[in-house]
Design a protein around this motif. Structure first.
Motif, PDB file in Angstrom:
ATOM      1  N   GLY A 219      54.101  57.025  31.346  1.00 55.54           N
ATOM      2  CA  GLY A 219      54.964  56.901  32.526  1.00 55.54           C
ATOM      3  C   GLY A 219      55.567  55.515  32.595  1.00 55.54           C
ATOM      4  O   GLY A 219      56.133  55.010  31.625  1.00 55.54           O
ATOM      5  N   ILE A 220      55.468  54.881  33.759  1.00 48.79           N
ATOM      6  CA  ILE A 220      55.965  53.523  33.937  1.00 48.79           C
ATOM      7  C   ILE A 220      55.089  52.584  33.124  1.00 48.79           C
ATOM      8  O   ILE A 220      53.873  52.566  33.275  1.00 48.79           O
ATOM      9  CB  ILE A 220      55.944  53.142  35.431  1.00 48.79           C
ATOM     10  N   GLN A 221      55.725  51.796  32.263  1.00 48.29           N
ATOM     11  CA  GLN A 221      54.977  51.009  31.300  1.00 48.29           C
ATOM     12  C   GLN A 221      54.643  49.605  31.802  1.00 48.29           C
ATOM     13  O   GLN A 221      55.372  49.028  32.606  1.00 48.29           O
ATOM     14  CB  GLN A 221      55.784  50.899  30.003  1.00 48.29           C
ATOM     15  N   PRO A 222      53.500  49.038  31.331  1.00 51.81           N
ATOM     16  CA  PRO A 222      53.150  47.651  31.656  1.00 51.81           C
ATOM     17  C   PRO A 222      54.248  46.706  31.138  1.00 51.81           C
ATOM     18  O   PRO A 222      54.922  47.036  30.153  1.00 51.81           O
ATOM     19  CB  PRO A 222      51.850  47.429  30.886  1.00 51.81           C
ATOM     20  N   PRO A 223      54.419  45.542  31.796  1.00 50.50           N
ATOM     21  CA  PRO A 223      53.597  45.011  32.889  1.00 50.50           C
ATOM     22  C   PRO A 223      54.054  45.466  34.285  1.00 50.50           C
ATOM     23  O   PRO A 223      53.572  44.935  35.276  1.00 50.50           O
ATOM     24  CB  PRO A 223      53.787  43.507  32.737  1.00 50.50           C
ATOM     25  N   THR A 224      54.994  46.427  34.359  1.00 58.58           N
ATOM     26  CA  THR A 224      55.452  46.914  35.662  1.00 58.58           C
ATOM     27  C   THR A 224      54.292  47.551  36.425  1.00 58.58           C
ATOM     28  O   THR A 224      53.552  48.365  35.872  1.00 58.58           O
ATOM     29  CB  THR A 224      56.575  47.949  35.480  1.00 58.58           C
ATOM     30  N   ALA A 225      54.134  47.155  37.676  1.00 62.46           N
ATOM     31  CA  ALA A 225      53.038  47.692  38.495  1.00 62.46           C
ATOM     32  C   ALA A 225      53.330  49.130  38.881  1.00 62.46           C
ATOM     33  O   ALA A 225      54.431  49.455  39.323  1.00 62.46           O
ATOM     34  CB  ALA A 225      52.869  46.828  39.747  1.00 62.46           C
ATOM     35  N   ASP A 226      52.336  49.970  38.718  1.00 70.02           N
ATOM     36  CA  ASP A 226      52.467  51.390  39.055  1.00 70.02           C
ATOM     37  C   ASP A 226      51.091  51.913  39.422  1.00 70.02           C
ATOM     38  O   ASP A 226      50.092  51.566  38.783  1.00 70.02           O
ATOM     39  CB  ASP A 226      53.036  52.162  37.860  1.00 70.02           C
ATOM     40  N   TRP A 227      51.031  52.746  40.451  1.00 68.56           N
ATOM     41  CA  TRP A 227      49.733  53.201  40.952  1.00 68.56           C
ATOM     42  C   TRP A 227      48.974  54.039  39.937  1.00 68.56           C
ATOM     43  O   TRP A 227      47.762  53.929  39.809  1.00 68.56           O
ATOM     44  CB  TRP A 227      49.927  53.971  42.252  1.00 68.56           C
ATOM     45  N   GLY A 228      49.670  54.907  39.219  1.00 71.90           N
ATOM     46  CA  GLY A 228      48.991  55.737  38.221  1.00 71.90           C
ATOM     47  C   GLY A 228      48.373  54.915  37.113  1.00 71.90           C
ATOM     48  O   GLY A 228      47.216  55.121  36.732  1.00 71.90           O
ATOM     49  N   SER A 229      49.129  53.951  36.579  1.00 74.67           N
ATOM     50  CA  SER A 229      48.606  53.106  35.509  1.00 74.67           C
ATOM     51  C   SER A 229      47.527  52.156  36.019  1.00 74.67           C
ATOM     52  O   SER A 229      46.613  51.781  35.280  1.00 74.67           O
ATOM     53  CB  SER A 229      49.743  52.308  34.857  1.00 74.67           C
ATOM     54  N   MET A 230      47.603  51.759  37.307  1.00 74.44           N
ATOM     55  CA  MET A 230      46.570  50.895  37.869  1.00 74.44           C
ATOM     56  C   MET A 230      45.215  51.598  37.900  1.00 74.44           C
ATOM     57  O   MET A 230      44.184  50.975  37.659  1.00 74.44           O
ATOM     58  CB  MET A 230      46.960  50.451  39.279  1.00 74.44           C
ATOM     59  N   VAL A 231      45.220  52.887  38.198  1.00 77.90           N
ATOM     60  CA  VAL A 231      43.961  53.650  38.180  1.00 77.90           C
ATOM     61  C   VAL A 231      43.399  53.694  36.764  1.00 77.90           C
ATOM     62  O   VAL A 231      42.200  53.486  36.537  1.00 77.90           O
ATOM     63  CB  VAL A 231      44.185  55.075  38.724  1.00 77.90           C
ATOM     64  N   ARG A 232      44.275  53.948  35.781  1.00 81.49           N
ATOM     65  CA  ARG A 232      43.813  54.039  34.385  1.00 81.49           C
ATOM     66  C   ARG A 232      43.308  52.694  33.867  1.00 81.49           C
ATOM     67  O   ARG A 232      42.247  52.626  33.230  1.00 81.49           O
ATOM     68  CB  ARG A 232      44.966  54.539  33.503  1.00 81.49           C
ATOM     69  N   GLU A 233      44.040  51.624  34.149  1.00 77.00           N
ATOM     70  CA  GLU A 233      43.697  50.313  33.606  1.00 77.00           C
ATOM     71  C   GLU A 233      42.397  49.758  34.174  1.00 77.00           C
ATOM     72  O   GLU A 233      41.696  48.995  33.504  1.00 77.00           O
ATOM     73  CB  GLU A 233      44.838  49.321  33.867  1.00 77.00           C
ATOM     74  N   ASN A 234      42.085  50.124  35.422  1.00 74.26           N
ATOM     75  CA  ASN A 234      40.927  49.528  36.085  1.00 74.26           C
ATOM     76  C   ASN A 234      39.829  50.539  36.396  1.00 74.26           C
ATOM     77  O   ASN A 234      38.942  50.256  37.208  1.00 74.26           O
ATOM     78  CB  ASN A 234      41.379  48.851  37.385  1.00 74.26           C
ATOM     79  N   ALA A 235      39.891  51.699  35.746  1.00 72.44           N
ATOM     80  CA  ALA A 235      38.900  52.742  36.017  1.00 72.44           C
ATOM     81  C   ALA A 235      37.490  52.291  35.669  1.00 72.44           C
ATOM     82  O   ALA A 235      36.511  52.760  36.255  1.00 72.44           O
ATOM     83  CB  ALA A 235      39.252  54.008  35.241  1.00 72.44           C
ATOM     84  N   THR A 236      37.359  51.352  34.733  1.00 72.44           N
ATOM     85  CA  THR A 236      36.025  50.880  34.332  1.00 72.44           C
ATOM     86  C   THR A 236      35.282  50.215  35.477  1.00 72.44           C
ATOM     87  O   THR A 236      34.045  50.175  35.483  1.00 72.44           O
ATOM     88  CB  THR A 236      36.157  49.897  33.153  1.00 72.44           C
ATOM     89  N   LEU A 237      36.014  49.712  36.476  1.00 69.72           N
ATOM     90  CA  LEU A 237      35.366  49.061  37.616  1.00 69.72           C
ATOM     91  C   LEU A 237      34.521  50.038  38.431  1.00 69.72           C
ATOM     92  O   LEU A 237      33.540  49.637  39.068  1.00 69.72           O
ATOM     93  CB  LEU A 237      36.423  48.418  38.527  1.00 69.72           C
ATOM     94  N   ILE A 238      34.901  51.309  38.429  1.00 65.65           N
ATOM     95  CA  ILE A 238      34.158  52.300  39.210  1.00 65.65           C
ATOM     96  C   ILE A 238      32.718  52.412  38.711  1.00 65.65           C
ATOM     97  O   ILE A 238      31.793  52.658  39.488  1.00 65.65           O
ATOM     98  CB  ILE A 238      34.885  53.660  39.146  1.00 65.65           C
TER      99      ILE A 238
END
Length: 275
Positions: A219-238
């Motif tokens: 979808g929207i590619q880094p480094p552009t901020a996007d909610w979907g990619s933010m979940v994927r990039e930081n899912a390890t925090l859960i």
């Protein structure tokens, strides 16, 4: 203006809640640079900094402020979804009205072509096309607009088919009115209400579709901020008990619920039903 205010006063609490949510999201999207304490791609700290008064939601794996990226994500995710929905609606409604007005072999040809496109799962088709043409924002918008326009075509054609057989349309044909006149003066005004409700629903589907593509990395590619990619990039925090990635998922869910509340009210009003 008075009629609009009376209509708004008659809206149920759920519709008011939905309109408030939409208004807040639009404000955040427009005023993102003023609200966010840091830049969208600015590295401001270390990797996975905890919540603090400086970093309200901590930082991500690259040291970027999560709260700032969440705010800028509203502008990017909602803006791109709104653009794709508008293009899909313009293309699908125009072709749908044209198909219903022309009828005959032209209607059959367009309808069968749309049936072929709709037979292919949208997500798989989008992943295939984006893998081939690239994942730029123009390509993303174009692919989603074309795929979603098929659904709008079916709705617009169904609504228009009920209108073109009316006496006033037949009278306009006998007067010798052209195709453009029939569509803009006779069909569009009488098809506005159901299509406005469909517009809200389509926006929800496109919004969720873009988020899903971003989560999958196309979808929207880094480094552009996007909610979907933010979940994927930081899912390890859960895994470590940090719920920060869920804020982006919650932002997606809240806007979807708010828009659906407004769409439900619009459908109730346009259908003529009374409490």
């Amino acid at each position: 203006m008075a009629a609009t205010w009376r209509l708004l006063k008659s809206a149920p609490p759920t519709a008011w809640f939905g309109m408030a949510v939409i208004a807040i999201y639009i404000f955040v999207a427009i005023a993102a640079p003023a609200i966010a304490p840091f830049g969208e791609t600015e590295v401001v700290g270390g990797e996975y900094e905890p919540w603090s008064w400086v970093y309200l939601l901590g930082t991500d794996s690259l040291g970027r402020d999560m709260f700032s990226r969440l705010v800028f994500g509203a502008r990017n995710t909602i803006g791109i979804a709104a653009l794709a929905t508008a293009l899909a609606f313009l293309l699908g409604a125009t072709v749908g009205f044209l198909s219903a007005t022309l009828g005959g072999w032209a209607d059959q040809l367009l309808s069968r072509f749309v049936d072929i496109l709709m037979a292919i799962p949208s997500l798989i088709f989008a992943l295939l096309i984006l893998t081939i043409v690239g994942t730029s924002i123009p390509a993303l918008v174009a692919v989603i607009a074309i795929l979603d326009s098929t659904r709008i075509f079916r709705v617009a054609r169904a609504v228009a088919m009920n209108i073109v057989v009316m006496d006033y349309v037949m009278t306009a044909r006998l007067r010798g009115e052209g195709m453009w006149w029939l569509i803009t003066r006779e069909i569009v005004p009488n098809a506005t209400a159901p299509l406005l409700a469909e517009l809200g629903l389509r926006f929800c589907f496109v919004f969720l579709f873009i988020s899903a593509l971003s989560f999958l990395g196309l979808g929207i590619q880094p480094p552009t901020a996007d909610w979907g990619s933010m979940v994927r990039e930081n899912a390890t925090l859960i895994s470590f008990g940090d719920v920060t990635p869920l804020f982006a998922a919650a932002a997606i869910a809240l806007l979807t619920v708010g828009v659906n509340f407004v769409v439900d009210w619009m459908l109730h009003v346009t259908s003529g039903l009374k409490e």
